[in-house]
Scaffold this motif. Structure first.
Motif, PDB file in Angstrom:
ATOM      1  N   GLY A 178       7.569  -3.166  -3.383  1.00 31.97           N
ATOM      2  CA  GLY A 178       8.605  -4.027  -3.947  1.00 31.97           C
ATOM      3  C   GLY A 178       8.059  -5.344  -4.449  1.00 31.97           C
ATOM      4  O   GLY A 178       6.898  -5.445  -4.845  1.00 31.97           O
ATOM      5  N   ARG A 179       8.895  -6.366  -4.392  1.00 31.66           N
ATOM      6  CA  ARG A 179       8.546  -7.682  -4.923  1.00 31.66           C
ATOM      7  C   ARG A 179       7.371  -8.284  -4.160  1.00 31.66           C
ATOM      8  O   ARG A 179       6.631  -9.105  -4.706  1.00 31.66           O
ATOM      9  CB  ARG A 179       9.753  -8.614  -4.883  1.00 31.66           C
ATOM     10  N   ASP A 180       7.232  -7.891  -2.900  1.00 30.61           N
ATOM     11  CA  ASP A 180       6.043  -8.211  -2.120  1.00 30.61           C
ATOM     12  C   ASP A 180       5.314  -6.886  -1.908  1.00 30.61           C
ATOM     13  O   ASP A 180       5.949  -5.877  -1.590  1.00 30.61           O
ATOM     14  CB  ASP A 180       6.459  -8.831  -0.783  1.00 30.61           C
TER      15      ASP A 180
ATOM     16  N   GLY B 274      -0.825  13.224  13.186  1.00 34.96           N
ATOM     17  CA  GLY B 274      -2.013  12.464  13.613  1.00 34.96           C
ATOM     18  C   GLY B 274      -3.069  12.354  12.529  1.00 34.96           C
ATOM     19  O   GLY B 274      -4.270  12.279  12.830  1.00 34.96           O
ATOM     20  N   LEU B 275      -2.659  12.315  11.273  1.00 34.34           N
ATOM     21  CA  LEU B 275      -3.607  12.265  10.154  1.00 34.34           C
ATOM     22  C   LEU B 275      -3.746  10.829   9.640  1.00 34.34           C
ATOM     23  O   LEU B 275      -2.743  10.175   9.343  1.00 34.34           O
ATOM     24  CB  LEU B 275      -3.116  13.180   9.019  1.00 34.34           C
ATOM     25  N   GLU B 276      -4.967  10.386   9.537  1.00 34.78           N
ATOM     26  CA  GLU B 276      -5.248   9.042   9.001  1.00 34.78           C
ATOM     27  C   GLU B 276      -5.043   9.036   7.489  1.00 34.78           C
ATOM     28  O   GLU B 276      -5.322  10.033   6.815  1.00 34.78           O
ATOM     29  CB  GLU B 276      -6.720   8.668   9.268  1.00 34.78           C
ATOM     30  N   PHE B 277      -4.581   7.900   6.964  1.00 34.80           N
ATOM     31  CA  PHE B 277      -4.440   7.787   5.506  1.00 34.80           C
ATOM     32  C   PHE B 277      -4.365   6.318   5.132  1.00 34.80           C
ATOM     33  O   PHE B 277      -4.071   5.464   5.966  1.00 34.80           O
ATOM     34  CB  PHE B 277      -3.187   8.518   5.010  1.00 34.80           C
ATOM     35  N   THR B 278      -4.653   6.052   3.873  1.00 35.82           N
ATOM     36  CA  THR B 278      -4.396   4.723   3.330  1.00 35.82           C
ATOM     37  C   THR B 278      -3.293   4.862   2.290  1.00 35.82           C
ATOM     38  O   THR B 278      -3.046   5.957   1.772  1.00 35.82           O
ATOM     39  CB  THR B 278      -5.646   4.123   2.653  1.00 35.82           C
ATOM     40  N   THR B 279      -2.621   3.748   1.994  1.00 38.43           N
ATOM     41  CA  THR B 279      -1.604   3.806   0.933  1.00 38.43           C
ATOM     42  C   THR B 279      -2.120   3.056  -0.284  1.00 38.43           C
ATOM     43  O   THR B 279      -2.894   2.108  -0.173  1.00 38.43           O
ATOM     44  CB  THR B 279      -0.260   3.187   1.371  1.00 38.43           C
ATOM     45  N   ARG B 280      -1.661   3.494  -1.425  1.00 40.14           N
ATOM     46  CA  ARG B 280      -1.982   2.833  -2.678  1.00 40.14           C
ATOM     47  C   ARG B 280      -0.637   2.340  -3.205  1.00 40.14           C
ATOM     48  O   ARG B 280       0.218   3.169  -3.585  1.00 40.14           O
ATOM     49  CB  ARG B 280      -2.642   3.862  -3.614  1.00 40.14           C
ATOM     50  N   PRO B 281      -0.383   1.022  -3.148  1.00 42.75           N
ATOM     51  CA  PRO B 281       0.913   0.502  -3.594  1.00 42.75           C
ATOM     52  C   PRO B 281       1.149   0.793  -5.073  1.00 42.75           C
ATOM     53  O   PRO B 281       0.220   0.682  -5.889  1.00 42.75           O
ATOM     54  CB  PRO B 281       0.829  -0.995  -3.311  1.00 42.75           C
ATOM     55  N   TRP B 282       2.349   1.152  -5.421  1.00 41.32           N
ATOM     56  CA  TRP B 282       2.688   1.630  -6.766  1.00 41.32           C
ATOM     57  C   TRP B 282       4.032   1.042  -7.196  1.00 41.32           C
ATOM     58  O   TRP B 282       4.956   0.916  -6.382  1.00 41.32           O
ATOM     59  CB  TRP B 282       2.748   3.163  -6.734  1.00 41.32           C
ATOM     60  N   HIS B 283       4.124   0.670  -8.460  1.00 46.78           N
ATOM     61  CA  HIS B 283       5.380   0.169  -9.037  1.00 46.78           C
ATOM     62  C   HIS B 283       6.007   1.247  -9.920  1.00 46.78           C
ATOM     63  O   HIS B 283       5.298   2.046 -10.528  1.00 46.78           O
ATOM     64  CB  HIS B 283       5.105  -1.066  -9.902  1.00 46.78           C
ATOM     65  N   PHE B 284       7.340   1.201 -10.043  1.00 46.38           N
ATOM     66  CA  PHE B 284       8.071   2.201 -10.839  1.00 46.38           C
ATOM     67  C   PHE B 284       7.483   2.446 -12.226  1.00 46.38           C
ATOM     68  O   PHE B 284       7.533   3.563 -12.728  1.00 46.38           O
ATOM     69  CB  PHE B 284       9.526   1.759 -11.034  1.00 46.38           C
TER      70      PHE B 284
ATOM     71  N   LEU C  90      22.635  -3.714  -4.263  1.00 52.78           N
ATOM     72  CA  LEU C  90      22.130  -4.996  -4.769  1.00 52.78           C
ATOM     73  C   LEU C  90      20.962  -5.529  -3.933  1.00 52.78           C
ATOM     74  O   LEU C  90      20.104  -6.257  -4.453  1.00 52.78           O
ATOM     75  CB  LEU C  90      23.263  -6.022  -4.854  1.00 52.78           C
ATOM     76  N   ASP C  91      20.924  -5.173  -2.659  1.00 48.86           N
ATOM     77  CA  ASP C  91      19.772  -5.543  -1.811  1.00 48.86           C
ATOM     78  C   ASP C  91      18.512  -4.857  -2.329  1.00 48.86           C
ATOM     79  O   ASP C  91      17.420  -5.422  -2.320  1.00 48.86           O
ATOM     80  CB  ASP C  91      20.006  -5.117  -0.362  1.00 48.86           C
ATOM     81  N   LEU C  92      18.707  -3.632  -2.739  1.00 40.45           N
ATOM     82  CA  LEU C  92      17.601  -2.846  -3.263  1.00 40.45           C
ATOM     83  C   LEU C  92      17.081  -3.476  -4.555  1.00 40.45           C
ATOM     84  O   LEU C  92      15.862  -3.631  -4.737  1.00 40.45           O
ATOM     85  CB  LEU C  92      18.146  -1.439  -3.542  1.00 40.45           C
ATOM     86  N   LEU C  93      17.999  -3.842  -5.426  1.00 37.58           N
ATOM     87  CA  LEU C  93      17.609  -4.484  -6.681  1.00 37.58           C
ATOM     88  C   LEU C  93      16.788  -5.747  -6.395  1.00 37.58           C
ATOM     89  O   LEU C  93      15.752  -5.984  -7.034  1.00 37.58           O
ATOM     90  CB  LEU C  93      18.859  -4.842  -7.491  1.00 37.58           C
ATOM     91  N   ALA C  94      17.224  -6.512  -5.389  1.00 38.06           N
ATOM     92  CA  ALA C  94      16.535  -7.763  -5.055  1.00 38.06           C
ATOM     93  C   ALA C  94      15.162  -7.505  -4.435  1.00 38.06           C
ATOM     94  O   ALA C  94      14.254  -8.340  -4.548  1.00 38.06           O
ATOM     95  CB  ALA C  94      17.398  -8.590  -4.105  1.00 38.06           C
ATOM     96  N   ALA C  95      15.009  -6.365  -3.774  1.00 35.86           N
ATOM     97  CA  ALA C  95      13.753  -6.062  -3.086  1.00 35.86           C
ATOM     98  C   ALA C  95      12.691  -5.536  -4.056  1.00 35.86           C
ATOM     99  O   ALA C  95      11.494  -5.588  -3.773  1.00 35.86           O
ATOM    100  CB  ALA C  95      13.998  -5.037  -1.981  1.00 35.86           C
ATOM    101  N   ILE C  96      13.155  -5.032  -5.201  1.00 38.82           N
ATOM    102  CA  ILE C  96      12.256  -4.398  -6.160  1.00 38.82           C
ATOM    103  C   ILE C  96      11.452  -5.442  -6.921  1.00 38.82           C
ATOM    104  O   ILE C  96      11.899  -6.576  -7.110  1.00 38.82           O
ATOM    105  CB  ILE C  96      13.117  -3.491  -7.088  1.00 38.82           C
ATOM    106  N   HIS C  97      10.282  -5.079  -7.341  1.00 38.39           N
ATOM    107  CA  HIS C  97       9.432  -5.994  -8.120  1.00 38.39           C
ATOM    108  C   HIS C  97      10.168  -6.415  -9.393  1.00 38.39           C
ATOM    109  O   HIS C  97      10.751  -5.558 -10.068  1.00 38.39           O
ATOM    110  CB  HIS C  97       8.116  -5.298  -8.464  1.00 38.39           C
ATOM    111  N   PRO C  98      10.164  -7.699  -9.726  1.00 41.99           N
ATOM    112  CA  PRO C  98      10.918  -8.163 -10.902  1.00 41.99           C
ATOM    113  C   PRO C  98      10.650  -7.342 -12.165  1.00 41.99           C
ATOM    114  O   PRO C  98      11.577  -7.055 -12.924  1.00 41.99           O
ATOM    115  CB  PRO C  98      10.455  -9.614 -11.064  1.00 41.99           C
TER     116      PRO C  98
END
Lengths: 231, 231
Positions: free
Chosen positions: B10-12, B32-42, B116-124
């Motif tokens: 999201g925005r952060d 129990g599987l290790e993983f990393t995340t790759r942050p992604w925008h819409f 509307l909370d969701l809209l506010a949480a999303i990256h501008p």
């Protein structure tokens, strides 16, 4: 071994519509178990005293007496493990969730569609009892509850996950009917038996599933007497 | 072996709320599987071109690329059979029904509570895309859709079978969380992450279940950043 199911009957003794009894009838057919039914009216409480219970279904299986439709289905899985209805572990848990889905999200909506049809199908001597207990449960008269058009719209909404499920398989439980199918079928058969009107749109996925269920196990449900046969 | 999950942010960048990504994060923790995340925008569609897909989650597991949250969970059951999420046969079918129950009967109601909370949480930079696609899907503006009080009432109704289930077991799937729990948790976590208001009544059975889910697997979900941490 004598196996007998106490089964609710209506104004005609052939009219059998209890959703809970239909679950068990289909479960017995699924297991290939022979049984006879003993027709029962709502007010025949003393006839069930031997089971320490006041509602049907009651299954008498030789020496065993089992009450409550879900408990009877579990009993059948324990006593006759072939062709499990629910299975164990997560499989059982998810069948139990499905029971709650049917009872909380589907059956009350079906009641709106058929409330007065149900009253008419019930034995005249049971009608006062039925009206009193159901009006107390729903907090309104049967006449106020009976809203078939609104009920049909709400039914389509409530069944949305079932419609989605049937896009990918012939039955809820897969290629053949099993526990979850019987749980939903019981309630649909209840409304189908007493109503002159269709519950869902002719030919849609739930309608086609329902017809497959009527044909299952040598068409045991499809051969049942409905109010349309008595008209 | 490198294992990476493309995960909506999201925005952060720490704000992760996709219901479908949360399913998979919990499923990976379950195994129990290790993983990393790759942050992604819409709007980073090109970043997913390698997967021939335009939405997250996308799981890269060594040589394997898997899309769609439910398919990823099935893939995990196939590739890592310990601690099955769904199982086989009727168990799998009933988990699939539960997925449809969550997506058709629960998630749309949660949307009403947090639109509307969701809209506010999303990256501008994603907000215009989000508004256009969601308003097209629901046929009304996000402002018209946002009806939190009505939504909370409808949520209690939609979750009636879950409340009934949790009267008899700690988790939907039994004594420990499994596939069905993660499917519902994903959607609840989505709303919980972006909203300042409670979704259900504090201390009720679903609230207690949700807290147990936040604590599961070393509290992986409980440690996640929410909008409350960023306020």
């Amino acid at each position: 071994m004598a196996r007998q199911l106490y089964d609710l009957c209506g104004r005609d003794e052939r009219l059998r519509f209890s959703p809970f009894c239909w679950r068990v009838r289909m479960a017995l057919a699924h297991k290939g178990l022979e049984f006879t039914t003993r027709p029962w009216h709502f007010l025949e409480k003393e006839a069930l005293a031997f089971a320490h219970h006041d509602k049907v279904p009651v299954l008498v299986d030789g020496e065993q007496v089992v009450t409550d439709s879900f408990d009877i289905m579990r009993y059948l899985d324990d006593a006759y493990p072939q062709a499990p209805l629910f299975g164990e572990g997560a499989s059982y848990q998810r069948a139990r969730f499905f029971k709650h889905f049917v009872e909380r999200s589907v059956t009350p909506v079906l009641f709106k569609i058929v409330a007065l049809d149900l009253l008419a199908a019930i034995h005249p001597s049971d009608r006062e009892y039925f009206r009193e207990t159901r009006e107390a449960r729903f907090g309104c008269t049967l006449e106020a509850l009976h809203q078939p058009d609104q009920g049909r719209k709400q039914l389509a909404q409530a069944l949305a996950p079932v419609y989605a499920q049937l896009k990918e398989s012939q039955f809820i439980d897969g290629d053949a009917p099993s526990g979850a199918d019987y749980l939903l079928f019981g309630s649909m058969m209840w409304a189908y038996t007493v109503s002159l009107e269709p519950l869902v749109t002719a030919g849609d996925d739930v309608d086609q599933w329902f017809k497959r269920m009527l044909s299952a196990h040598d068409g045991v449900a499809g051969k049942a007497t409905t109010v349309r046969d008595l008209a």
